[in-house]
Scaffold this motif. Structure first.
Motif, PDB file in Angstrom:
ATOM      1  N   ASP A  34       0.832  -1.199   0.000  1.00  0.00           N
ATOM      2  CA  ASP A  34       0.000   0.000   0.000  1.00  0.00           C
ATOM      3  C   ASP A  34       0.870   1.254   0.000  1.00  0.00           C
ATOM      4  O   ASP A  34       2.057   1.184   0.314  1.00  0.00           O
ATOM      5  CB  ASP A  34      -0.869   0.027   1.252  1.00  0.00           C
ATOM      6  CG  ASP A  34      -1.704  -1.224   1.361  1.00  0.00           C
ATOM      7  OD1 ASP A  34      -2.572  -1.408   0.513  1.00  0.00           O
ATOM      8  OD2 ASP A  34      -1.442  -2.014   2.279  1.00  0.00           O
ATOM      9  N   SER A 229      -2.199  -4.809   4.686  1.00  0.00           N
ATOM     10  CA  SER A 229      -1.399  -5.720   3.857  1.00  0.00           C
ATOM     11  C   SER A 229      -2.056  -7.084   3.786  1.00  0.00           C
ATOM     12  O   SER A 229      -2.061  -7.731   2.738  1.00  0.00           O
ATOM     13  CB  SER A 229      -0.001  -5.906   4.442  1.00  0.00           C
ATOM     14  OG  SER A 229       0.744  -4.757   4.209  1.00  0.00           O
ATOM     15  N   ASN A 232      -4.854  -7.013   1.339  1.00  0.00           N
ATOM     16  CA  ASN A 232      -4.323  -7.030  -0.028  1.00  0.00           C
ATOM     17  C   ASN A 232      -4.046  -8.435  -0.499  1.00  0.00           C
ATOM     18  O   ASN A 232      -4.329  -8.804  -1.624  1.00  0.00           O
ATOM     19  CB  ASN A 232      -2.985  -6.275  -0.072  1.00  0.00           C
ATOM     20  CG  ASN A 232      -3.198  -4.846  -0.436  1.00  0.00           C
ATOM     21  OD1 ASN A 232      -4.106  -4.529  -1.166  1.00  0.00           O
ATOM     22  ND2 ASN A 232      -2.351  -3.975   0.064  1.00  0.00           N
ATOM     23  N   LYS A 233      -3.470  -9.219   0.405  1.00  0.00           N
ATOM     24  CA  LYS A 233      -3.117 -10.607   0.032  1.00  0.00           C
ATOM     25  C   LYS A 233      -4.384 -11.390  -0.295  1.00  0.00           C
ATOM     26  O   LYS A 233      -4.408 -12.165  -1.230  1.00  0.00           O
ATOM     27  CB  LYS A 233      -2.335 -11.266   1.170  1.00  0.00           C
ATOM     28  CG  LYS A 233      -0.892 -10.829   1.150  1.00  0.00           C
ATOM     29  CD  LYS A 233      -0.016 -11.682   2.027  1.00  0.00           C
ATOM     30  CE  LYS A 233       1.275 -10.935   2.336  1.00  0.00           C
ATOM     31  NZ  LYS A 233       1.284 -10.372   3.699  1.00  0.00           N
ATOM     32  N   ARG A 235      -7.205 -10.110  -1.367  1.00  0.00           N
ATOM     33  CA  ARG A 235      -7.804  -9.569  -2.597  1.00  0.00           C
ATOM     34  C   ARG A 235      -7.067 -10.035  -3.857  1.00  0.00           C
ATOM     35  O   ARG A 235      -7.653 -10.214  -4.893  1.00  0.00           O
ATOM     36  CB  ARG A 235      -7.784  -8.031  -2.569  1.00  0.00           C
ATOM     37  CG  ARG A 235      -8.920  -7.451  -1.780  1.00  0.00           C
ATOM     38  CD  ARG A 235      -9.006  -5.964  -2.047  1.00  0.00           C
ATOM     39  NE  ARG A 235     -10.051  -5.334  -1.260  1.00  0.00           N
ATOM     40  CZ  ARG A 235     -10.319  -4.038  -1.293  1.00  0.00           C
ATOM     41  NH1 ARG A 235      -9.629  -3.241  -2.061  1.00  0.00           N
ATOM     42  NH2 ARG A 235     -11.278  -3.525  -0.565  1.00  0.00           N
ATOM     43  N   SER A 236      -5.703 -10.174  -3.725  1.00  0.00           N
ATOM     44  CA  SER A 236      -4.945 -10.472  -4.949  1.00  0.00           C
ATOM     45  C   SER A 236      -4.810 -11.971  -5.183  1.00  0.00           C
ATOM     46  O   SER A 236      -5.126 -12.776  -4.363  1.00  0.00           O
ATOM     47  CB  SER A 236      -3.582  -9.810  -4.896  1.00  0.00           C
ATOM     48  OG  SER A 236      -2.900 -10.256  -3.741  1.00  0.00           O
TER      49      SER A 236
END
Ligand code: PGA
Length: 236
Positions: A34, A229, A232-233, A235-236
């Motif tokens: 981010d 973070s 994010n993991k 989501r990706s």
């Protein structure tokens, strides 16, 4: 995502410096995906440190000049600052900044290719009258919502510093409304803290958060960065 810490008029220059050193240390072995930007008070501005960028809480729309007490472009450029916050409700309400003056700042920053974080948000009365969306739209009128370096921070005034937050449905509805007006990043601010950051960042239309009070504690802010973070993991 983007995580902003707004220090307002808290922390001295030394306290800010120590905070940033400590935050950098706490994030040392973590690969942050981010964008992390800390907005200290003007006297505590400094250059980027590690993975943490520094932003300016304000700007007077001029390179320099006879503007007592203000901060200008040349002064923030000395620290290679990219991000500038404008339209915060404390400046609109306490310092009487008008929508026209904010538009002047906006256009000046566009001219100089700065990254703008534009804060908008409704009062409790406007929310209770059911006029929130129309009000937010009026705060965006006459601004170039296609400007490439624009982030909009939706901060309901009644949620700032109060410990109150809108329901997740209200946040989602409002961010979605804004996302229909612009394809730029939309973030949420107002009493974001360790206890609620995960659910707020998990909203599909939320691209980040602007954190005031809860960012002043370096341990808490570093924890919040780690929570972002982990989302994010997922989501990706
Ligand atoms: P708060 O402030 O997190 O303390 O509510 C947010 C802001 O004013 O930017």
């Amino acid at each position: 995502m983007i995580l902003l810490a707004n220090f307002k008029s808290y922390k001295t220059r030394n306290e800010t410096k120590n905070y940033l050193l400590e935050l950098n240390n706490l994030l040392k072995n973590i690969n942050i995906l981010d964008e992390i930007i800390v907005f200290p008070s003007a006297i505590a501005l400094q250059n980027t440190i590690g993975q943490i960028s520094i932003g300016s809480q304000n700007i007077y729309p001029a390179l320099n000049g006879p503007f007592t007490g203000e901060i200008t472009l040349q002064q923030i450029d000395e620290f290679n600052i990219e991000y500038v916050l404008i339209g915060h409700s404390e400046r609109r309400d306490i310092l009487n900044e008008s929508i026209d003056f904010i538009a002047k700042k906006f256009n000046f920053l566009v001219e100089h290719n700065k990254k703008i974080v534009l804060c908008i948000g409704e009062s409790r009365e406007i929310r209770e009258r059911g006029e929130t969306l129309a009000f937010l739209k009026s705060q965006l009128s006459n601004l170039d919502l296609n400007y490439k370096n624009l982030t909009i921070a939706y901060e309901p005034i009644w949620a700032i510093g109060s410990g109150l937050t809108p329901t997740l449905n209200q946040i989602e509805e409002t961010l979605q409304f804004l996302a229909d007006l612009t394809n730029k990043k939309i973030i949420y601010g107002g009493s974001v803290k360790l206890a609620n950051i995960k659910e707020i960042l998990s909203l599909s239309s939320c691209n980040g958060v602007l954190i005031g009070g809860a960012s002043l504690n370096v341990q808490d802010f570093s924890q919040m960065i780690k929570i972002a973070s982990s989302i994010n993991k997922i989501r990706s």
